[in-house]
Design an enzyme around this catalytic site. Structure first.
Site, PDB file in Angstrom:
ATOM      1  CE  LYS A  40       6.518  -1.327  11.635  1.00 43.92           C
ATOM      2  NZ  LYS A  40       6.191  -2.572  10.898  1.00 43.92           N
ATOM      3  CD  GLN A  41       2.669   3.359   9.539  1.00 43.96           C
ATOM      4  OE1 GLN A  41       3.170   2.355   9.061  1.00 43.96           O
ATOM      5  NE2 GLN A  41       2.307   4.394   8.794  1.00 43.96           N
ATOM      6  CD  GLU A  64       2.778  -3.779   9.626  1.00 46.40           C
ATOM      7  OE1 GLU A  64       2.331  -4.045   8.496  1.00 46.40           O
ATOM      8  OE2 GLU A  64       3.990  -3.755   9.906  1.00 46.40           O
ATOM      9  CD1 TRP A 115       0.610  -0.561   3.171  1.00 49.14           C
ATOM     10  CD2 TRP A 115      -0.437   1.391   3.386  1.00 49.14           C
ATOM     11  NE1 TRP A 115       1.002  -0.022   4.365  1.00 49.14           N
ATOM     12  CE2 TRP A 115       0.385   1.168   4.531  1.00 49.14           C
ATOM     13  CE3 TRP A 115      -1.199   2.548   3.326  1.00 49.14           C
ATOM     14  CZ2 TRP A 115       0.465   2.085   5.581  1.00 49.14           C
ATOM     15  CZ3 TRP A 115      -1.119   3.463   4.372  1.00 49.14           C
ATOM     16  CH2 TRP A 115      -0.294   3.239   5.477  1.00 49.14           C
ATOM     17  CG  ASP A 116       4.761   0.801   1.516  1.00 52.47           C
ATOM     18  OD1 ASP A 116       3.801   0.162   1.980  1.00 52.47           O
ATOM     19  OD2 ASP A 116       5.920   0.663   1.932  1.00 52.47           O
TER      20      ASP A 116
END
Length: 772
Positions: free
Chosen positions: A600-601, A487, A356-357
């Site tokens: 993580k983000q 994640e 998806w990046d």
């Protein structure tokens, strides 16, 4: 964090050789041209730790999934870009002793990636164990002018050696992937030959049947006079040439390798040999220096469109150019069958597959710095995989045309084998839908919706409709058992980002339908028939879900919640986490990570970045301050979003801090993982940090808008933007933004909410640019 790369505006420079850093450098100094690429392995023998990597775009192998137990819905394979034929190998035998920097005494060493002209150069002086000293200069590149060509010039001076040197030039296809699940080699030999035009080796992938021919013309000169190579060793997937030459101290040996890699993706297998001979012969006739000059010209065109100039901060200048350079090496947009792997041509991690990046991070860069077709091809790639996305959803129990795009893919089929990603990171559907919106918003290309986009949006909306369920307890729609971009939390309920993007997708699918209806009713009728869309029934359901979706929040704190129960976690802040415990993904057990509040983000901030018009600055500030304090940024995709949002909040210090972190993520090995390959897709976020962050560029109502500020560390920065057929040159200094219209039409641009009409060939200056 490492800090061994020297600062230079146009170059990446390593002085001195440290074997402990070698695999990191192999990643950093990688080369490519969109069609093929290579890690910065040494040409000569190296017996130390090394990750050999040569890659051809689009050529992959379905490596059988390795899991502890099998469950329904698991993909049967993990698709992997293949380590392919190593064409550059050279062996130097000085009277029984090999030139090998792992065993030699390295007197001096310098490696430079020259980004302006697009080549890698290496110089060293080394004394081999027998006591002889040699001086070496090598230069190589992958041609951006002709993406079927690469070339190498290796010059060796025998400083004090007198005797017989045996040289072997190798073409080695007997290679393997470091990440092979069962230690399998993925290539079979088709054939090999040696003619006056070069040495040729043809390999075929197992299962997928891709054929790749590598052709190499090796030319050797001693003190300027040509020497004749002779056929040497031939074995399975391997062919070499050799010569023995008597050297005197001070003699100079020049070795040229001109190379072509062609695949059956672009030519019929029966035509590969003839075409390879033709391409290689033409490149050899041109010669190394002419090919190098053409390379410089091709890169000059790239830099003319996409360079960012920073005045007053060499480290930041080097970093942004490195990121732009690697993005252009990875993807050129010529082939809609190709996409952007998270590691590009720099390593094997993530299999070289599409994530998806691409949609979430890379689309903005290519929209602004390349022809419109480049970004469009990234979206066409997904359109062509729509049927596979519907099949992927069917495998998980969805029906009626619901489409779940894969988290990881080469051909549209899901090929990731971690359940929390394969089944639960369904947020990728939202990123793909948003990329369609982002493309249309930027380009004004409504035809894309008619021809491709709406069909994809309908499939995605149908998926969200079936993925939610009604909660009697909450009297709202909920989404259970998901994983967001963060994640470090798996199998959670009501991830705010996923739920929010689902609502947005449902509404945009209906909005896009109305756009197509207004533009081309006949085309809409075709699409309704093709998809079986029941507007009355399906739109009513989509509207009901979007209005009734549960979006977790904490009203006392004034924040959206990552997911249900997030505040039940122990709320320790990153500032209180000892440095010795980071990165936690390399220090902690997975169980400990999942139970912690560390992120993580930040999913919430990702959603507020995408849908920023829906939230005021106070809401953004509350959420930013809360989640930034808990985010460890162990996803390469994280810092750029924080940089952009900090800039919007006029927090210049944090915007700049996060810019440096994303810009120098690989150069300084922030996350201790650069040796696996570069973080190519997050590099687009570095560009976004400057253009969307510091320059504040947005698109509103078909016009560009800027709200810039200048980081205190910089004197100025400048860049170019292609927008709807017009190129603009933007320069930002303390208190001033200058915009030049290089196009052939009058354009309206907003600066700090004031609209300026800029005639072609003229400049507008606004004196409000802040310095933060």
């Amino acid at each position: 964090m490492k800090n061994y790369i020297q600062a230079a505006a146009w170059s990446i420079i390593e002085e001195g050789f440290d074997p402990a850093l070698h695999q990191i450098s192999e990643s950093i100094f990688s080369l490519g041209n969109g069609h093929m690429g290579q890690r910065a392995n040494f040409e000569e023998t190296y017996s130390g730790e090394s990750l050999s990597g040569n890659y051809v775009a689009g050529v992959y192998y379905p490596d059988k999934t390795r899991v502890g137990w099998w469950k329904n819905g698991y993909p049967e394979y993990f698709a992997k870009v293949l380590n392919s034929c190593n064409w550059m190998g050279l062996q130097f035998d000085f009277g029984g002793t090999l030139l090998d920097l792992h065993t030699a005494e390295v007197k001096s060493f310098r490696r430079e990636l020259q980004m302006q002209k697009g080549y890698l150069q290496r110089n060293f002086v080394a004394t081999i164990p027998s006591g002889s000293t040699v001086e070496v200069q090598s230069k190589r590149f992958f041609s951006m002018a002709n993406d079927e060509i690469a070339a190498l010039h290796y010059q060796l001076k025998a400083t004090d050696f007198t005797g017989t040197l045996k040289l072997k030039a190798v073409v080695d296809g007997d290679v393997s992937n470091q990440d092979s699940n069962y230690d399998e080699k993925f290539w079979d030999e088709v054939g090999k030959s040696r003619t006056e035009k070069g040495t040729f080796l043809t390999l075929r992938t197992k299962k997928t049947g891709f054929e790749v021919i590598t052709g190499v013309k090796t030319i050797v000169l001693l003190n300027g006079k040509p020497l004749e190579l002779k056929s040497s060793e031939e074995r399975n997937k391997y062919i070499s040439e050799e010569l023995a030459v008597e050297l005197q101290a001070g003699d100079v040996l020049d070795i040229y390798k001109i190379v072509t890699n062609l695949s059956s993706q672009n030519y019929a297998a029966a035509e590969l040999s003839a075409r390879a001979e033709e391409v290689l012969h033409a490149a050899t006739a041109a010669g190394f220096e002419k090919l190098l000059a053409e390379q410089a010209e091709a890169w000059a065109l790239k830099w003319a469109e996409g360079d960012i100039q920073i005045e007053g901060d060499t480290s930041a200048q080097q970093a942004i150019r490195f990121n732009i350079f690697q993005l252009n090496q990875t993807y050129t947009g010529k082939d809609a069958r190709l996409n952007i792997g998270p590691k590009g041509f720099t390593g094997e991690k993530y299999g070289g597959s599409t994530y998806w990046d691409t949609e979430a991070y890379c689309i903005p860069f290519y929209l602004s710095t390349a022809n419109q077709e480049v970004a469009k091809n990234l979206l066409v790639y997904r359109y062509k995989h729509l049927e596979k996305a519907i099949e992927n959803a069917q495998k998980l129990g969805f029906d009626k045309g619901a489409a779940l795009y894969p988290m990881v893919t080469m051909n549209g089929e899901e090929c990731h084998n971690e359940w929390e990603i394969t089944f639960e990171e369904i947020h990728r559907n939202g990123a793909i839908a948003f990329a369609i919106y982002n493309y249309v918003r930027y380009t004004g290309d409504q035809d894309y919706l008619k021809q491709y986009g709406l069909e994809v949006l309908i499939g995605i909306a149908r998926f969200w409709k079936q993925r939610v369920n009604w909660s009697e307890d909450k009297q709202q729609y909920v989404m259970l058992g998901v994983t967001g971009p963060n994640e470090y939390e798996n199998n959670i309920n009501n991830n705010w980002y996923t739920n929010t993007m689902a609502v947005w997708c449902l509404n945009y699918a209906m909005e896009a339908t109305e756009i197509v209806r207004a533009e081309d009713p006949a085309r809409l009728a075709e699409l309704i028939e093709a998809t079986g869309l029941n507007e009355a029934e399906e739109f009513a359901a989509w509207t009901k879900i979007s209005a009734g979706m549960y979006l977790p929040e904490d009203k006392n704190l004034g924040i959206f919640l990552q997911q249900d129960g997030y505040l039940d976690k122990e709320q320790i802040l990153v500032k209180d986490l000892p440095a010795s415990q980071r990165p936690i993904n390399q220090k902690w057990s997975w169980d400990r990570i999942l139970r912690s509040g560390f992120i993580k983000q930040a999913d919430v901030l990702q959603g507020m970045y995408f849908l920023e018009d829906q939230y005021d600055l106070d809401a953004l500030r509350r959420n930013f301050d809360f989640y930034e304090a808990r985010t460890v940024h162990e996803s390469s995709l994280s810092p750029c979003v924080h940089s952009i949002l900090a800039a919007k909040l006029n927090d210049g210090a944090r915007a700049y801090e996060f810019y440096l972190r994303t810009a120098r993520l690989d150069l300084d090995d922030y996350n201790n993982d650069t040796e696996d390959g570069l973080h190519i897709t997050s590099m687009a976020g570095t560009w976004m940090s400057i253009v969307e962050g510091f320059a504040g560029m947005r698109v509103r109502n078909g016009q560009l808008l800027f709200r810039p500020f200048l980081p205190q560390e910089w004197q100025s920065f400048a860049f170019k933007i292609g927008f709807r057929g017009t190129q603009f040159s933007i320069t930002i200094r303390a208190g001033e933004i200058t915009i030049f219209n290089a196009g052939d039409q009058i354009s309206n641009i907003s600066i700090f909410d004031e609209v300026y009409q800029i005639p072609t060939g003229e400049t507008v200056i606004n004196y409000q640019a802040a310095a933060l």
